[in-house]
Design a protein around this motif. Structure first.
Motif, PDB file in Angstrom:
ATOM      1  N   TYR A 166       0.866  -1.193   0.000  1.00 54.47           N
ATOM      2  CA  TYR A 166       0.000   0.000   0.000  1.00 54.47           C
ATOM      3  C   TYR A 166       0.896   1.234   0.000  1.00 54.47           C
ATOM      4  CZ  TYR A 166      -4.243   2.653   1.455  1.00 54.47           C
ATOM      5  OH  TYR A 166      -5.309   3.515   1.524  1.00 54.47           O
ATOM      6  N   GLU A 168       1.140   5.102   0.169  1.00 50.89           N
ATOM      7  CA  GLU A 168       0.284   6.151   0.748  1.00 50.89           C
ATOM      8  C   GLU A 168       0.989   7.497   0.650  1.00 50.89           C
ATOM      9  OE1 GLU A 168      -2.398   7.941   1.944  1.00 50.89           O
ATOM     10  OE2 GLU A 168      -2.899   6.225   3.231  1.00 50.89           O
ATOM     11  N   SER A 171      -3.557  11.353   3.604  1.00 51.33           N
ATOM     12  CA  SER A 171      -4.910  11.819   3.316  1.00 51.33           C
ATOM     13  C   SER A 171      -4.893  13.313   2.995  1.00 51.33           C
ATOM     14  CB  SER A 171      -5.784  11.542   4.532  1.00 51.33           C
ATOM     15  OG  SER A 171      -7.090  11.940   4.255  1.00 51.33           O
ATOM     16  N   GLY A 172      -5.521  13.677   1.900  1.00 49.54           N
ATOM     17  CA  GLY A 172      -5.571  15.089   1.513  1.00 49.54           C
ATOM     18  C   GLY A 172      -4.270  15.607   0.933  1.00 49.54           C
ATOM     19  N   GLY A 198      -4.682  11.756  -1.753  1.00 49.26           N
ATOM     20  CA  GLY A 198      -4.658  12.890  -2.670  1.00 49.26           C
ATOM     21  C   GLY A 198      -5.191  12.617  -4.055  1.00 49.26           C
ATOM     22  N   GLY A 219     -10.721   9.080  -0.239  1.00 50.91           N
ATOM     23  CA  GLY A 219     -11.498   9.549   0.904  1.00 50.91           C
ATOM     24  C   GLY A 219     -12.009  10.960   0.712  1.00 50.91           C
ATOM     25  N   ASN A 220     -11.106  11.935   0.838  1.00 52.15           N
ATOM     26  CA  ASN A 220     -11.477  13.357   0.823  1.00 52.15           C
ATOM     27  C   ASN A 220     -12.316  13.790  -0.371  1.00 52.15           C
ATOM     28  OD1 ASN A 220     -10.248  15.399   2.920  1.00 52.15           O
ATOM     29  ND2 ASN A 220      -8.835  13.673   2.751  1.00 52.15           N
TER      30      ASN A 220
HETATM   31  C1  1GP Z   1      -6.074   6.546   1.700  1.00 53.08           C
HETATM   32  O1  1GP Z   1      -5.185   8.281   2.976  1.00 53.08           O
HETATM   33  C2  1GP Z   1      -5.871   7.957   1.824  1.00 53.08           C
HETATM   34  O2  1GP Z   1      -4.867   5.942   1.444  1.00 53.08           O
HETATM   35  C3  1GP Z   1      -7.089   8.769   1.630  1.00 53.08           C
HETATM   36  O3  1GP Z   1      -6.641   9.920   1.062  1.00 53.08           O
HETATM   37  O4  1GP Z   1      -8.523  11.345   1.652  1.00 53.08           O
HETATM   38  O5  1GP Z   1      -6.710  12.149   0.155  1.00 53.08           O
HETATM   39  O6  1GP Z   1      -8.343  10.447  -0.642  1.00 53.08           O
HETATM   40  P1  1GP Z   1      -7.612  11.038   0.528  1.00 53.08           P
END
Ligand code: 1GP
Length: 237
Positions: A166, A168, A171-172, A198, A219-220
């Motif tokens: 994974y 990474e 996030s964001g 991102g 996610g974001n």
């Molecule tokens: C998952 O940390 C991410 O690996 C989620 O990132 O919220 O930027 O999409 P985002």
């Protein structure tokens, strides 16, 4: 077993739900969109989660048939209600808590819960400009231009017996993992490659997919605009 399904060929999309960022209303709308767009997995977790993770998973389980995978930011985010957990070893870092300490603390609970455990080599890549995971884990990411270090770390992750790699970027993150790096890592491993952090635009999703990612996690972008789910999922596939 979920891992058997993950290992089958084909692109898979993981939607990350941070329980703190959703109301019941927005969660239900997002789950509906996830079903509509045939999202493969719902991941649940976050760096800081104040809401009870169990409650969030219950809502997800009650309203979809999608598999729920824990993506725990800490030991407070364990739950036997999920289908599986990514047992993350943060192998880009040198903090023993994230390499073995937390695993020992979680092990009796995981064994008793019967939840599927998916050992995952978790590799933080970036410019060291302050992602939450970097701060919370007290580790430094591998610099994004050091492809050889990222590749060597990914190979080590596979040789150590992990079932997923994974990458990474946090996030964001302003910069998602570069497609060139995705391709380089993919060439050197034989287990599925997950990319997250991102990813906001269909162009990014398409480029990361073309470079060889098996799974992306978003996610974001979806928290901010539920409609982005459709274009991101379509572009990735
Ligand atoms: C998952 O940390 C991410 O690996 C989620 O990132 O919220 O930027 O999409 P985002």
């Amino acid at each position: 077993m979920l891992i058997n399904e993950i290992n089958k060929p084909g692109k898979k999309f993981g939607l990350l739900i941070d329980p703190d960022k959703y109301t019941v209303h927005s969660l239900l709308a997002t789950l509906y969109a996830a079903e509509e767009n045939k999202i493969n997995y719902i991941l649940v977790g976050g760096s800081l989660v104040n809401e009870r993770i169990d409650g969030c998973i219950e809502v997800i389980k009650k309203n979809t048939n999608l598999p729920v995978i824990l993506f725990p930011g800490s030991l407070l985010q364990l739950s036997g209600k999920a289908d599986a957990i990514l047992l993350l070893s943060l192998i880009s870092g040198r903090n023993p808590d994230y390499l073995i300490g937390n695993h020992v603390l979680a092990a009796p609970f995981l064994k008793k819960s019967g939840i599927e455990v998916i050992p995952t080599a978790y590799i933080l890549v970036g410019e060291g400009n302050g992602s939450s995971v970097e701060y919370i884990s007290n580790t430094r990411p591998i610099p994004a231009d050091k492809f050889d270090l990222v590749v060597a770390t990914a190979i080590a992750g596979e040789l150590m017996g992990n079932q997923l790699i994974y990458l990474e970027s946090g996030s964001g993150a302003a910069q998602s993992i570069r497609p060139e790096l995705v391709a380089e890592v993919k060439r050197n491993i034989s287990i599925p490659l997950v990319i997250g952090g991102g990813i906001r635009t269909p162009e990014q999703a398409r480029a990361i997919s073309g470079a060889g990612a098996d799974i992306i996690v978003v996610g974001n972008a979806v928290e901010e605009d539920i409609h982005s789910l459709e274009s991101l999922a379509r572009a990735f596939r």
